[in-house]
Design a protein around this motif. Structure first.
Motif, short mmCIF file in Angstrom:
data_model
loop_
_atom_site.label_atom_id
_atom_site.label_comp_id
_atom_site.label_asym_id
_atom_site.label_seq_id
_atom_site.Cartn_x
_atom_site.Cartn_y
_atom_site.Cartn_z
N GLU A 160 0.83 -1.21 0.00
CA GLU A 160 0.00 0.00 0.00
C GLU A 160 0.86 1.26 0.00
O GLU A 160 0.55 2.23 -0.67
N SER A 204 -4.04 0.38 -3.31
CA SER A 204 -4.82 -0.01 -2.14
C SER A 204 -5.21 -1.47 -2.26
O SER A 204 -5.56 -1.95 -3.34
N PRO A 208 -7.51 -4.67 -0.71
CA PRO A 208 -8.72 -4.89 0.08
C PRO A 208 -8.36 -5.41 1.47
O PRO A 208 -7.39 -6.15 1.64
N ARG A 209 -9.14 -5.01 2.44
CA ARG A 209 -8.94 -5.52 3.79
C ARG A 209 -9.29 -7.00 3.81
O ARG A 209 -10.32 -7.40 3.27
N PRO A 210 -8.42 -7.84 4.40
CA PRO A 210 -8.76 -9.28 4.47
C PRO A 210 -10.05 -9.47 5.26
O PRO A 210 -10.27 -8.80 6.27
N ARG A 211 -10.88 -10.39 4.79
CA ARG A 211 -12.18 -10.63 5.45
C ARG A 211 -12.26 -12.07 5.95
O ARG A 211 -12.93 -12.90 5.33
N ARG A 250 -3.36 -13.78 1.93
CA ARG A 250 -3.07 -12.71 2.88
C ARG A 250 -2.72 -13.35 4.21
O ARG A 250 -3.30 -14.37 4.58
N LEU A 258 -3.06 -13.42 8.05
CA LEU A 258 -3.98 -12.89 9.07
C LEU A 258 -3.23 -12.55 10.35
O LEU A 258 -3.43 -11.50 10.94
N ASP A 259 -2.40 -13.49 10.78
CA ASP A 259 -1.60 -13.21 11.98
C ASP A 259 -0.45 -14.21 12.09
O ASP A 259 -0.47 -15.28 11.49
N PRO A 317 -1.05 -9.30 14.41
CA PRO A 317 -1.41 -8.93 13.04
C PRO A 317 -0.15 -8.68 12.20
O PRO A 317 0.90 -8.33 12.74
N ASP A 342 2.63 -7.06 9.69
CA ASP A 342 3.09 -5.71 9.38
C ASP A 342 4.10 -5.79 8.24
O ASP A 342 4.53 -6.87 7.84
N SER A 382 1.98 -7.65 5.06
CA SER A 382 0.62 -7.15 4.89
C SER A 382 0.18 -7.14 3.43
O SER A 382 -0.96 -6.83 3.13
#
Ligand code: C2O
Ligand code: CU
Ligand code: CU
Length: 536
Positions: free
Chosen positions: A271, A347, A349-352, A470, A472-473, A478, A480, A484
């Motif tokens: 990003e 940008s 997308p936020r992981p869901r 992606r 997740l942790d 989380p 970084d 990410s």
């Protein structure tokens, strides 16, 4: 542009030596290493709107520079292969001709594609045969790569050179003010480490220890050259780093400690640029970095190879096995200007994770295998005494003497090696790779969470075919930095736990599987690999 390239080539020879003499205050010596080879850029040819690449894999003799020379495997090259440039959205066809005297495969690492086009262990290319997969490029702009993926022999074939870079371009990336003149300020670095014998011939000789830790060398080989140098002519360089080592985890840094910006990871741009002074890349992982160049003395890109096992080389708190000199960068006295790094890149997308319909667990282990099957396979490998003494690209002494085929038959379908030397087992969920066994069945159109648990004293880079995932942790924290972004390979630390979010959008094939595996090639070859299919 042609005259610039010529100037660059001439400049390297004429300018480098005097600058080097000024640079190294402690040990003044003229430049001894080779110039950085830039893999030729292959654009393919357009046939009815399809971009067609012709690739021929052959045995060669390669000059690594610095007095090293020996048998190798090249793809339209004496070592490695060209940089394939593809555009997102187009369809490509890769015509791969195998001119080796043994079977091989060619895998497109990081690509989302039909399993039949993947180039994994099931897409075997016999000597003399042509394999011609075709697929749509559905990646974001980034650095990907291609390499051998032959069951049980991937480590050896890649070690001798069977790997090359892929650039994917897209409009989003093209709109950003980033360096992109290939070979001038946009440089692919295929970073590996190799061992050479007293005659300067590359050696791949496995023993129980080097299978356990993975095969680690002592000299950096970058784009096929030993610790090369590069003359920089712009104020900013974009280096595309690929860790194509068999086993080494690299911590990159510059010799003068300068900071740099990371702009991309495995699957494309981050990003925003990340300012760092070190960067960790495990085998299979990629990153793109921007480095500011100032007129002045040369400096080096270095890579510390992390100690492969907990407790090794840890005296005094050091976690480093050895330091490699990856690339000596020689700034020209007058540098062309370059724009500063953009503040924002893309940008994502936020992981869901809440959309995931299923959780799977993958437990990575290495240990002593004492089962009956294990003993049987161990016997088998003991009947091939040269198995762990390969020295040439064709195994055993064949590479050195240039005759005949491999010493031992390539492993047939369904016979993952499973048990390494001294009965060491490399497993995922307690199982060693079996080409005839499908381990996981995934439903198309779904998202899943994969939890990767490392129950061994070594880090393992876990790679999944077909998807960019992606993170997740990691141990509940989380992600970084480079974690990410889009990833296809993730380093799972000793006794660590990483959770991934994967999305399986298309390409159903109940017959042909994709792989997931440790990207330490000796672990993969010894069985730390499994298979999944995507079904309707
Ligand atoms: Cu880079 Cu399964 O591979
Ligand atoms: Cu892959
Ligand atoms: Cu491993």
């Amino acid at each position: 542009m042609v005259s610039r390239r010529r100037l660059l080539a001439g400049g390297a020879a004429l300018v480098a030596a005097p600058l080097i003499l000024r640079a190294d205050r402690t040990a003044p010596r003229p430049i001894s290493g080779p110039a950085l080879p830039i893999p030729p850029l292959a654009e393919g040819r357009l046939v009815d709107g399809v971009r067609v690449f012709d690739l021929t894999v052959r045995r060669t003799i390669h000059e690594f520079g610095a007095g090293r020379r020996g048998p190798a495997i090249g793809i339209d090259a004496t070592y490695g292969g060209p940089t394939l440039r593809m555009r997102a959205g187009e369809t490509v066809r890769l015509r791969v001709t195998n001119r080796l005297d043994e079977t091989t495969t060619l895998h497109w690492h990081g690509f989302h594609l039909p399993a039949a086009a993947d180039g994994g262990p099931h897409q075997r290319i016999a000597p003399g045969a042509v394999w011609e997969p075709s697929f749509r490029v559905l990646q974001k702009a980034g650095l990907f790569w291609y390499h051998s993926h032959l069951m049980g022999e991937t480590g050896r074939q890649i070690y001798f050179g069977q790997a090359g870079p892929i650039y994917v371009e897209d409009e989003e990336e093209a709109a950003l003010p980033l360096p992109r003149e290939y070979g001038v300020d946009d440089i692919p670095l295929v970073v590996q480490d190799r061992r050479f014998d007293a005659d300067g011939v590359p050696v791949y000789a496995l023993d129980p220890m080097s299978v356990a830790t993975g095969y680690i060398g002592d000299v950096a080989v970058v784009n096929g050259a030993v610790s090369p140098h590069f003359v920089a002519r712009r104020r900013r360089l974009r280096l595309r780093l690929l860790n194509a080592a068999n086993a080494s985890v690299y911590r990159f840094r510059f010799s003068d400690g300068r900071r740099f910006h990371v702009i991309a990871g495995d699957g494309g741009l981050l990003e925003r640029p990340l300012s760092v002074d070190t960067l960790l890349l495990a085998p299979g992982e990629r990153a793109q970095i921007l480095v500011e160049i100032r007129p002045g003395p040369p400096f080096r890109l270095e890579a510390d190879i992390l100690a492969p096992m907990m407790g090794m080389h840890r005296r005094g708190g050091r976690d480093v096995l050895r330091r490699l000199h990856v690339l000596r960068i020689v700034p020209e006295s007058v540098l062309d200007p370059a724009p500063p790094p953009p503040v924002r890149l893309v940008s994502l997308p936020r992981p869901r994770p809440e959309r995931a319909v299923r959780m799977r667990r993958f437990v990575l282990s290495m240990g002593m295998g004492m089962g009956m099957g294990g003993m049987g396979r161990r016997e088998r490998s003991m009947h091939h005494p040269d198995r762990y003494g390969d020295t040439g690209p064709m195994g055993a002494d064949h590479g050195r003497h240039g005759r005949g085929g491999p010493m031992y038959p390539p492993y047939a379908s369904g016979t993952g090696r499973g048990v390494g030397p001294m009965g060491m087992r490399f497993t995922i969920n307690g199982k060693s790779m079996d080409m005839d066994r499908i381990d996981e069945v995934v439903r198309v159109g779904t998202d899943e969470i994969w939890e990767v648990i490392n129950r061994s004293p070594m880090p393992h880079p876990f790679h999944v075919h077909d998807v960019q995932f992606r993170i997740l942790d990691r141990d509940g924290r989380p992600p970084d930095g480079i974690d990410s972004g889009l990833k296809d390979t993730v380093l799972v630390p000793p006794m660590g736990r990483v959770r991934l979010l994967l999305s399986f959008r298309d390409y159903v094939d109940p017959e042909r599987p994709y792989m997931y595996h440790c990207h330490i090639l000796e672990h993969e070859d010894a069985g730390m690999m499994g298979q999944f299919v995507v079904v309707a």
